[in-house]
Motif scaffolding. Structure first.
Motif, mmCIF file in Angstrom:
data_model
loop_
_atom_site.group_PDB
_atom_site.id
_atom_site.type_symbol
_atom_site.label_atom_id
_atom_site.label_comp_id
_atom_site.label_asym_id
_atom_site.label_seq_id
_atom_site.Cartn_x
_atom_site.Cartn_y
_atom_site.Cartn_z
ATOM 1 N N ASP A 123 103.809 14.960 76.014
ATOM 2 C CA ASP A 123 105.028 14.605 76.745
ATOM 3 C C ASP A 123 106.264 14.824 75.883
ATOM 4 O OD1 ASP A 123 103.513 13.878 78.927
ATOM 5 O OD2 ASP A 123 103.572 11.730 78.497
ATOM 6 N N ALA A 124 106.199 14.388 74.623
ATOM 7 C CA ALA A 124 107.364 14.479 73.731
ATOM 8 C C ALA A 124 107.732 15.927 73.429
ATOM 9 C CB ALA A 124 107.092 13.732 72.430
ATOM 10 N N MET A 125 106.750 16.819 73.477
ATOM 11 C CA MET A 125 106.989 18.234 73.189
ATOM 12 C C MET A 125 107.287 19.051 74.446
ATOM 13 S SD MET A 125 104.072 19.022 70.308
ATOM 14 C CE MET A 125 104.298 18.511 68.596
ATOM 15 N N GLY A 126 107.291 18.401 75.601
ATOM 16 C CA GLY A 126 107.570 19.125 76.831
ATOM 17 C C GLY A 126 106.440 20.024 77.281
ATOM 18 N N LEU A 127 105.218 19.707 76.873
ATOM 19 C CA LEU A 127 104.069 20.507 77.283
ATOM 20 C C LEU A 127 103.686 20.143 78.709
ATOM 21 C CD1 LEU A 127 101.968 20.342 73.979
ATOM 22 C CD2 LEU A 127 103.520 22.135 74.750
ATOM 23 N N PRO A 128 102.952 21.004 79.398
ATOM 24 C CA PRO A 128 102.669 20.783 80.815
ATOM 25 C C PRO A 128 101.813 19.545 81.065
ATOM 26 C CG PRO A 128 101.364 22.608 79.961
ATOM 27 C CD PRO A 128 102.368 22.271 78.908
ATOM 28 N N ALA A 129 101.993 18.954 82.236
ATOM 29 C CA ALA A 129 101.229 17.758 82.598
ATOM 30 C C ALA A 129 99.733 18.035 82.601
ATOM 31 C CB ALA A 129 101.677 17.258 83.969
ATOM 32 N N GLU A 130 99.361 19.294 82.840
ATOM 33 C CA GLU A 130 97.941 19.655 82.877
ATOM 34 C C GLU A 130 97.273 19.507 81.516
ATOM 35 O OE1 GLU A 130 100.005 21.846 86.189
ATOM 36 O OE2 GLU A 130 100.389 21.397 84.077
ATOM 37 N N PHE A 131 98.049 19.407 80.447
ATOM 38 C CA PHE A 131 97.477 19.217 79.116
ATOM 39 C C PHE A 131 97.112 17.755 78.852
ATOM 40 C CE2 PHE A 131 99.369 23.133 76.721
ATOM 41 C CZ PHE A 131 98.525 23.954 77.454
ATOM 42 N N ARG A 132 97.640 16.840 79.660
ATOM 43 C CA ARG A 132 97.295 15.425 79.479
ATOM 44 C C ARG A 132 95.804 15.242 79.745
ATOM 45 N NH1 ARG A 132 101.168 11.443 79.084
ATOM 46 N NH2 ARG A 132 99.605 9.958 79.820
ATOM 47 N N GLY A 133 95.142 14.581 78.818
ATOM 48 C CA GLY A 133 93.697 14.429 78.924
ATOM 49 C C GLY A 133 92.929 15.587 78.320
ATOM 50 N N GLY A 134 93.662 16.614 77.895
ATOM 51 C CA GLY A 134 93.014 17.795 77.318
ATOM 52 C C GLY A 134 93.348 18.003 75.862
ATOM 53 N N GLY A 135 93.775 16.936 75.175
ATOM 54 C CA GLY A 135 94.171 17.053 73.778
ATOM 55 C C GLY A 135 93.108 16.549 72.830
ATOM 56 N N VAL A 136 93.036 17.168 71.663
ATOM 57 C CA VAL A 136 92.079 16.792 70.636
ATOM 58 C C VAL A 136 92.632 17.230 69.290
ATOM 59 C CG1 VAL A 136 90.782 18.953 70.876
ATOM 60 C CG2 VAL A 136 89.645 16.945 69.891
#
Length: 463
Positions: A123-136
Motif C-alpha cells: 500500500d505504501a509503495m502504491g503497488l496494485p491491490a492484487e498484490f495484497r496477500g501475495g507478498g513474501v
C-alpha cells in the motif's frame, strides 16, 4: 553459555559493534590486504574454547583489516547495502528467538507479521491491490527471479512442467542490462542457454526496446517456440535504466507471458510519491521484487517479493511430506511460506524489517531516500560544470555514471587511484563500449561532505 554469561558478553558485543560504527571512517573503505593475509593470521581450532574476549581481539587484529566497509559513508560502489542499527537489533532479536518459520504452525507470529508488513508496504509503495496477500520475504532478488520463473513455467505448461520437465522450446526474455541473476535462474531451472533471449536496448537510455521485444516474441512464436517470461527492470545495475514496463506488460498480456519486474535497488523509491512515475505499469506485472537490504535500511538478506498469482507459485513449489502435515495447514486458513521459496527452512527476516519501520517510520525512510537523491543531483551539477568530465548516462535517482573525456585509460586510472587511496570506493560499468565510473550514493551515513570529497579527489586526478 548461560543467560547471565550471554548478558555480560552481549554487552561487550554490542559495545564492539557501536564502537566500530563510530570509528568506521578511520578505516580505508576498500580492504588493503593481499590474498591469503587474513587466513595466515587466523588461529587454529582450539580443543577448548577461549572465550568471546579473544574472539573480539581477533576481530580487531585480523578480521577488520580484511573487510571492505560497506557501511562506510564513502562507499559508493555497486549498490548500497544498508544495515542500519535498528535493523541490526531486529536481526539480533530474530536470532535470539531462534524460530523456524517454514510453516504457520511452526511459528504463527513469524508468518503473520510478514504478511502484515508486506501488505502494508504494498500500500505504501502504491503497488496494485492484487498484490495484497501475495507478498513474501525472499533472501535475494536472485531467488525472487527464480521462483517467478518456476511459477511462469508451471502456468505456461498447465501444471505439466513439474511432472515431465522442460521441453526445450521455452524462451525467457531479458535485455543486455538485465541483472545476471535472470541468466542464472534460466540455468538453474534447466532450460539451457538457448532459452535466454537478449532484447535490444534503446540507444541513449539503455532501456529495453518494447518494439524489439515484440519482434523477438513474434518470431519465436512463428518458429513454434514457447515464450514463458519477460523480465523488465526498474533501475538496472549498470546505469539505473528504467524499462518501459507498461508497454512490455501489454505485449506480455497479448501472448499470456509472465511479466516479472526487477526493482531490486530502485524499488524503495516507490515510497516517495514524486518518483512513482518510474513505476508506471507495475500494476500489470505478474510478479515484482525489491531488495530492502539495498536502500531500505535493512540488513542483508531481505528481498520483498509480490505476486498476483500466489496460487500458481504455491502449486509450482509445494511438496508435502508426511512429517510436515498439520491441522492448520490442512484447514487452508493459513499461509505456509515454505511453499513460496526454494529452501524449506526460513528465518524470521520480517523482524529486522519491522524494526526498521518502527524506528524510522515511513516518513523517516522517505527522508533517507530523498537525501541521497539530492546528493546525486549535486554531483550531477558539478560534473556538468567541469568540461573534463561528462555524464555517461542520465542520472537515475541516486546513481550517477560519469567518465573522463580523456578516455578509458584516464577514467580507469582515476577510479583505481580513488579505490587505492582508501578514502572512497567506486565501481565501474561499460556504456557504449566505454568505461564508466558508477557513483551509487546510498550508505546511511553519507552526507554532502563525503560526496564533495569524492568529487574533489576525482577532479585532482583528472587530466
Amino acid at each position: 553459555m548461560t543467560p547471565e554469561e550471554f548478558r555480560r558478553l552481549g554487552h561487550l558485543v554490542v559495545d564492539w559493534v557501536a564502537d566500530y560504527r563510530e570509528r568506521i571512517e578511520e578505516f580505508p573503505v576498500l580492504s588493503q590486504v593481499e590474498p591469503g593475509r587474513v587466513r595466515s593470521q587466523l588461529p587454529a581450532l582450539a580443543e577448548r574454547g577461549d572465550g568471546f574476549e579473544a574472539l573480539l581481539a581477533d576481530l580487531d587484529r585480523t578480521v577488520v583489516p580484511g573487510l571492505t566497509h560497506w557501511q562506510h559513508p564513502s562507499f559508493f560502489g555497486y549498490f548500497p547495502a544498508n544495515s542500519s542499527l535498528p535493523s541490526v537489533l531486529g536481526d539480533l532479536l530474530s536470532t535470539g528467538l531462534g524460530v523456524q518459520g517454514m510453516l504457520w504452525a511452526t511459528s504463527p507470529a513469524a508468518t503473520e507479521l510478514e504478511q502484515h508488513l508486506l501488505d502494508q508496504l504494498a500500500d505504501a509503495m502504491g503497488l496494485p491491490a492484487e498484490f495484497r496477500g501475495g507478498g513474501v520475504v525472499q533472501d535475494t532478488a536472485s531467488s525472487a527471479a527464480l521462483v517467478a520463473l518456476l511459477a511462469a513455467l508451471h502456468r505456461t505448461s498447465g501444471g505439466k512442467w513439474r511432472e515431465s520437465g522442460v521441453d526445450g522450446d521455452e524462451r525467457v526474455y531479458v535485455s543486455s542490462q538485465t541483472h545476471s541473476s535472470l541468466a542464472k535462474a534460466v540455468r538453474m531451472a534447466g532450460l539451457g542457454e538457448e532459452a535466454l533471449r537478449s532484447v535490444d536496448v534503446v540507444p541513449g537510455t539503455l532501456a529495453m526496446s518494447a518494439d524489439a521485444l515484440a519482434e523477438r516474441i513474434t518470431a519465436d512464436l512463428a518458429a513454434g517456440l514457447r515464450p514463458v517470461l519477460v523480465c523488465a527492470t526498474i533501475g538496472t545495475t549498470g546505469t539505473g535504466a528504467v524499462d518501459p514496463v507498461r508497454r512490455i506488460a501489454e505485449i506480455c498480456a497479448a501472448h499470456g507471458i509472465w511479466l516479472h519486474v526487477d526493482a531490486a535497488w530502485a524499488g524503495s523509491a516507490a515510497l516517495c510519491p514524486e518518483w512513482r512515475p518510474l513505476f508506471d505499469g507495475v500494476e500489470l506485472a505478474d510478479s515484482y521484487g525489491s531488495n530492502a537490504h539495498k536502500w531500505l535500511l535493512t540488513a542483508f538478506d531481505c528481498c520483498l517479493f509480490w505476486t498476483r498469482h500466489a496460487d500458481v507459485l504455491v502449486d509450482a513449489l509445494s511438496i508435502l511430506p508426511e512429517y510436515l502435515r498439520n491441522a492448520a495447514s490442512e484447514s487452508n486458513a493459513v499461509v505456509d511460506y515454505r511453499d513460496w521459496q526454494i529452501p524449506l527452512g526460513r528465518r524470521f527476516r520480517a523482524l529486522k524489517l519491522w524494526s526498521v519501520l518502527r524506528w524510522y517510520g515511513l516518513e523517516g525512510v522517505r527522508e533517507h531516500l530523498r537525501g541521497h537523491v539530492a546528493l546525486a543531483e549535486l554531483l550531477e551539477g558539478w560534473i556538468a560544470a567541469d568540461d573534463r568530465f561528462e555524464l555517461a548516462a542520465p542520472r537515475s535517482l541516486s546513481l550517477v555514471c560519469l567518465r573522463l573525456r580523456a578516455g578509458d585509460e584516464a577514467t580507469r586510472a582515476a577510479m583505481d587511484a580513488v579505490n587505492a587511496s582508501g578514502r572512497a570506493f567506486v565501481t565501474h560499468t561499460v556504456v557504449d563500449g566505454r568505461l564508466v565510473i558508477r557513483v551509487a550514493i546510498g550508505a546511511e551515513g553519507t552526507r554532502e561532505e563525503h560526496v564533495r570529497a569524492l568529487w574533489e579527489q576525482l577532479r585532482s586526478l583528472a587530466s
